[in-house]
Design an enzyme around this catalytic site. Sequence first.
Site, PDB file in Angstrom:
ATOM      1  N   LYS A  12       0.844  -1.209   0.000  1.00 48.46           N
ATOM      2  CA  LYS A  12       0.000   0.000   0.000  1.00 48.46           C
ATOM      3  C   LYS A  12       0.881   1.261   0.000  1.00 48.46           C
ATOM      4  O   LYS A  12       1.924   1.278  -0.652  1.00 48.46           O
ATOM      5  CB  LYS A  12      -0.989  -0.048   1.169  1.00 48.46           C
ATOM      6  CG  LYS A  12      -1.818  -1.327   1.156  1.00 48.46           C
ATOM      7  CD  LYS A  12      -3.007  -1.290   2.059  1.00 48.46           C
ATOM      8  CE  LYS A  12      -3.726  -2.633   1.994  1.00 48.46           C
ATOM      9  NZ  LYS A  12      -4.986  -2.653   2.729  1.00 48.46           N
ATOM     10  N   SER A 217      -6.950  -9.256   6.609  1.00 52.34           N
ATOM     11  CA  SER A 217      -6.493  -9.608   7.957  1.00 52.34           C
ATOM     12  C   SER A 217      -5.838 -10.989   8.035  1.00 52.34           C
ATOM     13  O   SER A 217      -5.980 -11.701   9.031  1.00 52.34           O
ATOM     14  CB  SER A 217      -7.639  -9.497   8.967  1.00 52.34           C
ATOM     15  OG  SER A 217      -8.083  -8.144   9.062  1.00 52.34           O
TER      16      SER A 217
HETATM   17  P1  PGA Z   1      -4.844  -6.492   5.338  1.00 50.26           P
HETATM   18  O1  PGA Z   1      -5.017  -5.928   3.829  1.00 50.26           O
HETATM   19  O2  PGA Z   1      -4.052  -7.757   5.236  1.00 50.26           O
HETATM   20  O3  PGA Z   1      -4.106  -5.388   6.060  1.00 50.26           O
HETATM   21  O4  PGA Z   1      -6.215  -6.720   5.868  1.00 50.26           O
HETATM   22  C1  PGA Z   1      -5.235  -6.793   2.762  1.00 50.26           C
HETATM   23  C2  PGA Z   1      -5.335  -6.009   1.485  1.00 50.26           C
HETATM   24  O5  PGA Z   1      -5.887  -4.902   1.515  1.00 50.26           O
HETATM   25  O6  PGA Z   1      -4.873  -6.463   0.418  1.00 50.26           O
END
Ligand code: PGA
Length: 255
Positions: A12, A217
């Site tokens: 991200k 998650s």
């Molecule tokens: P997360 O994000 O593992 O922090 O829940 C997953 C994603 O958005 O690809």
Amino acid sequence: MSRRMLVAGNWKMFTTSGEGVILIQDLTGLVRDCWDEVEVAVCPPFTGLKAASTVIEIDGLSIALGAQDMHWEAEGAFTGAVAPRMLTDLRCNYVIVGHSERREYFGETNETVNNKVRAVFGAGMVPIMCVGESLATREALETESFVRNQVMEGAAGLDSAQASKLVVAYEPIWAIGTGRTPTPEAANDVCRSIRATIGAMYGPPAATSVRVLYGGSVKPENAKMFFDEPDVDGALVGGAALKADSFAGIVKAAL
Ligand code: PGA
């Protein structure tokens, strides 16, 4: 036919290019024994791709590289956007397309997702096409029809060879970054339905080959439960991909 598990880290908007290089090097020390069996990919921000690509090449790492987005046009007056050949030039293998954050904050629709999916294939890379329902859709018991429609519109217009290579990430929006997850069985039900949708569009070989990841998650503690499900072929990992030890724990769970 057995599908190769894929564990992809979506960094991200978190890492500078220097932080990304350190993360890759730390990760390498922990997953080097695994990458013959499990495909490992990292998806840095655009600004980190060049440095990541360089360390992967110079150190001879079996880590795939992905971008988090891409424009579908080959080039043009699209300020701030990045074109397919800019990513192939950096040896990107994958492009995440249609992440729910792109859909929510940047106005992506199934139509723009489809433009991007086809352009990623057109450039010789593989899309990781994200789909998934909101909590309201889940509570209305409309998850499977909603996701089916996202797959049908997002993955339209491929040839069967492309469809066989496609990666779809099933990410329930309410599970992203929240610590909440569906049960592995419930995640598998949606992944199975995604596979069946690809099969209905492109035939049984594509259904057998398409890789369907679970995302939302995922952590070292819960990853194996998802990976044990027959229609889950790996994970798209956000928060837990930002630390080498937790990401490596997820990769090891896929062995
Ligand atoms: P997360 O994000 O593992 O922090 O829940 C997953 C994603 O958005 O690809």
